[in-house]
Design a protein around this motif. Structure first.
Motif, PDB file in Angstrom:
ATOM      1  N   ASP A 114      17.055 -43.406  25.506  1.00 11.21           N
ATOM      2  CA  ASP A 114      16.045 -42.364  25.749  1.00 11.21           C
ATOM      3  C   ASP A 114      16.497 -41.377  26.820  1.00 11.21           C
ATOM      4  N   ARG A 115      17.756 -40.987  26.775  1.00 15.10           N
ATOM      5  CA  ARG A 115      18.284 -40.006  27.723  1.00 15.10           C
ATOM      6  C   ARG A 115      18.140 -38.597  27.159  1.00 15.10           C
ATOM      7  N   TYR A 116      18.196 -37.615  28.046  1.00 14.15           N
ATOM      8  CA  TYR A 116      18.206 -36.195  27.681  1.00 14.15           C
ATOM      9  C   TYR A 116      17.017 -35.816  26.799  1.00 14.15           C
ATOM     10  N   ASP A 117      15.852 -36.255  27.155  1.00 18.09           N
ATOM     11  CA  ASP A 117      14.625 -35.937  26.409  1.00 18.09           C
ATOM     12  C   ASP A 117      14.662 -36.429  24.967  1.00 18.09           C
ATOM     13  N   LEU A 118      15.506 -37.390  24.675  1.00 17.96           N
ATOM     14  CA  LEU A 118      15.528 -38.000  23.353  1.00 17.96           C
ATOM     15  C   LEU A 118      14.713 -39.291  23.406  1.00 17.96           C
ATOM     16  N   GLU A 119      14.082 -39.624  22.319  1.00 16.57           N
ATOM     17  CA  GLU A 119      13.264 -40.837  22.225  1.00 16.57           C
ATOM     18  C   GLU A 119      13.712 -41.617  20.994  1.00 16.57           C
ATOM     19  N   GLU A 122      11.428 -41.698  18.042  1.00 14.04           N
ATOM     20  CA  GLU A 122      11.164 -40.443  17.336  1.00 14.04           C
ATOM     21  C   GLU A 122      12.444 -39.837  16.764  1.00 14.04           C
ATOM     22  N   ASP A 123      13.586 -40.029  17.452  1.00 17.64           N
ATOM     23  CA  ASP A 123      14.813 -39.323  17.093  1.00 17.64           C
ATOM     24  C   ASP A 123      15.868 -40.182  16.394  1.00 17.64           C
ATOM     25  N   ASP A 152      22.916 -42.554  23.835  1.00 20.65           N
ATOM     26  CA  ASP A 152      21.998 -41.723  24.616  1.00 20.65           C
ATOM     27  C   ASP A 152      20.612 -41.733  23.992  1.00 20.65           C
TER      28      ASP A 152
END
Length: 88
Positions: A41-46, A49-50, A37
């Motif tokens: 880049d799902r669920y406001d994840l990048e 960055e993450d 995920d």
């Protein structure tokens, strides 16, 4: 845009599965769905960055993007050869 290190594979080395699974080319291993995920880049994840794996290998990202394109083409060639075997 998905992580350039993400690919979907059915097998690597001695590991194989019936369906394709998320594979991190930077880590060299299949990843859990939650990690995929982040890669997608799902669920406001990048991923940029993450994901600590991406951040460790960010300098190699352009090269990995080119490798992912080549792997996709190779996978397509492998699938075609399998189809040819099945039909004969």
């Amino acid at each position: 845009m998905a992580c350039p290190f993400l690919s979907y594979r059915r097998e690597v080395g001695e590991q194989s599965f019936d369906t394709e699974r998320a594979y991190c080319t930077a880590a060299g291993e299949f990843v859990q769905p939650m990690r995929a995920d982040i890669c997608n880049d799902r669920y406001d994840l990048e991923h940029d960055e993450d994901c600590e794996i991406y951040l460790e290998h960010a300098d190699d990202a352009d090269e990995a993007s080119g490798d992912a394109d080549a792997a996709t083409e190779d996978d397509g060639a492998a699938d075609n050869s399998t189809s040819e075997v099945d039909e004969s």
